[in-house]
Enzyme design. Structure first.
Site, PDB file in Angstrom:
ATOM      1  N   ASN A   1       0.859  -1.179   0.000  1.00 21.04           N
ATOM      2  CA  ASN A   1       0.000   0.000   0.000  1.00 21.04           C
ATOM      3  C   ASN A   1       0.899   1.235   0.000  1.00 21.04           C
ATOM      4  OD1 ASN A   1      -1.866   2.022   0.425  1.00 21.04           O
ATOM      5  ND2 ASN A   1      -2.290   1.458   2.554  1.00 21.04           N
ATOM      6  N   TRP A   2       0.926   1.931  -1.118  1.00 25.61           N
ATOM      7  CA  TRP A   2       1.819   3.082  -1.241  1.00 25.61           C
ATOM      8  C   TRP A   2       1.242   4.354  -0.633  1.00 25.61           C
ATOM      9  CZ3 TRP A   2       4.059   2.613  -6.917  1.00 25.61           C
ATOM     10  CH2 TRP A   2       4.893   1.487  -6.966  1.00 25.61           C
ATOM     11  N   LYS A   3       0.009   4.288  -0.201  1.00 28.52           N
ATOM     12  CA  LYS A   3      -0.653   5.423   0.444  1.00 28.52           C
ATOM     13  C   LYS A   3      -0.533   6.676  -0.439  1.00 28.52           C
ATOM     14  CE  LYS A   3      -0.083   3.286   4.928  1.00 28.52           C
ATOM     15  NZ  LYS A   3       0.147   3.466   6.379  1.00 28.52           N
TER      16      LYS A   3
ATOM     17  N   HIS B   1      -9.270   0.488   5.573  1.00 31.00           N
ATOM     18  CA  HIS B   1      -7.949   0.700   6.163  1.00 31.00           C
ATOM     19  C   HIS B   1      -8.089   1.547   7.425  1.00 31.00           C
ATOM     20  CE1 HIS B   1      -3.820   2.145   6.617  1.00 31.00           C
ATOM     21  NE2 HIS B   1      -3.460   1.102   5.895  1.00 31.00           N
TER      22      HIS B   1
ATOM     23  N   GLU C   1      -6.535   4.006   8.499  1.00 44.71           N
ATOM     24  CA  GLU C   1      -6.487   5.450   8.275  1.00 44.71           C
ATOM     25  C   GLU C   1      -7.817   5.971   7.750  1.00 44.71           C
ATOM     26  OE1 GLU C   1      -1.723   5.212   7.353  1.00 44.71           O
ATOM     27  OE2 GLU C   1      -3.128   5.528   5.703  1.00 44.71           O
TER      28      GLU C   1
ATOM     29  N   GLU D   1      -4.225  -5.400  10.882  1.00 42.00           N
ATOM     30  CA  GLU D   1      -3.257  -4.328  11.133  1.00 42.00           C
ATOM     31  C   GLU D   1      -3.503  -3.751  12.528  1.00 42.00           C
ATOM     32  OE1 GLU D   1      -3.731  -1.040   8.486  1.00 42.00           O
ATOM     33  OE2 GLU D   1      -5.895  -0.955   8.745  1.00 42.00           O
TER      34      GLU D   1
ATOM     35  N   GLY E   1       3.939   2.749  13.690  1.00 37.75           N
ATOM     36  CA  GLY E   1       4.564   4.047  13.918  1.00 37.75           C
ATOM     37  C   GLY E   1       4.537   4.522  15.354  1.00 37.75           C
TER      38      GLY E   1
ATOM     39  N   SER F   1       4.281  -2.745  10.587  1.00 35.00           N
ATOM     40  CA  SER F   1       5.735  -2.697  10.801  1.00 35.00           C
ATOM     41  C   SER F   1       6.417  -3.990  10.369  1.00 35.00           C
ATOM     42  CB  SER F   1       6.043  -2.400  12.280  1.00 35.00           C
ATOM     43  OG  SER F   1       5.443  -1.194  12.680  1.00 35.00           O
TER      44      SER F   1
END
Length: 230
Positions: A10-12, A100, A102, A172, A178, A218
């Site tokens: 996932n390159w976001k 996701h 986010e 996730e 992070g 991670s």
């Protein structure tokens, strides 16, 4: 039942379409055909790079799947800024990330929203990568299994058994992304078992065994082997 492992990138909100082309070309030098046969590689660039990456994959016959980072559940309409499943299907997108963390945390997506997206994805022959996971507060309160199971149940509530067996569920743990806190492979394994138990209850043992479950939090070269073992 043998499952072909899947690794999705996932390159976001990173990379222009030109940078995406360069990175896919670099990746093609690092992965040989044997790698691609053992593990399915899926690339999920930003929407603006989908066409460029799709053209490169086709022209160079690269053994990668193309994925989108999100979609909207309506087929068309006055939904400024949204992307429909039909638009993705026309670009020969095979996978789409839904739910996701986010999207859930920053844009207030609910489990019901995720369910709608899963339904429209399957209607256009897109395989949803359904993201589930708990926050630090939920984990510390001992609610990990409760939270993840509820997300799986609602997220796949509109999917039939055959569709569920083709789905990918990405666990996730939000608290391990992070933050400096690490999720041990054994802990991830427990949640993955709970996800499979939920699929068995909802559908059948065959569905629970067929569906692929990813870990996304991670992951790096030093720990991916342990996570893949689960």
């Amino acid at each position: 039942m043998a499952r072909r492992p899947i690794v999705a990138a996932n390159w976001k909100m990173h990379k222009t379409h030109l940078e995406a082309i360069q990175d896919v070309q670099k990746l093609s030098y690092l992965l040989d055909k044997d790698d691609a046969e053992r593990v399915e590689v899926v690339i999920c660039p930003p929407f603006t790079a989908l066409r460029s990456v799709q053209t490169l994959i086709e022209s160079d016959r690269l053994p990668y799947g193309l994925g989108a980072q999100d979609l909207y559940w309506e087929e068309k309409g006055a939904f400024t800024g949204e992307i429909s499943a039909g638009m993705l299907e026309a670009l020969k997108v095979a996978y789409v990330i839904v739910g996701h963390s986010e999207r859930r945390e920053r844009f207030r997506e609910t489990d019901a929203d995720v369910s709608r997206k899963v339904k429209v994805a399957f209607a256009h022959d897109l395989v949803p990568i359904v993201c589930v996971g708990e926050t630090a507060e939920e984990r510390d309160a001992g609610r990990t299994t409760e939270k993840v199971v509820a997300q799986v149940r609602e997220g796949l509530s509109r999917a039939g058994a055959e569709q569920a067996s083709r789905s990918v569920i990405a666990y996730e743990p939000i608290w391990a992304i992070g933050t400096g806190r690490a999720c041990a492979p054994s802990d991830a394994g427990e949640v993955i078992r709970a996800i499979r138990d939920t699929l068995e209850t909802m559908y059948s043992t065959d569905v629970a065994e067929a569906a692929r479950v990813q870990y996304g939090g991670s992951v790096k070269a030093g720990n991916i082997r342990e996570f893949m073992a689960h």
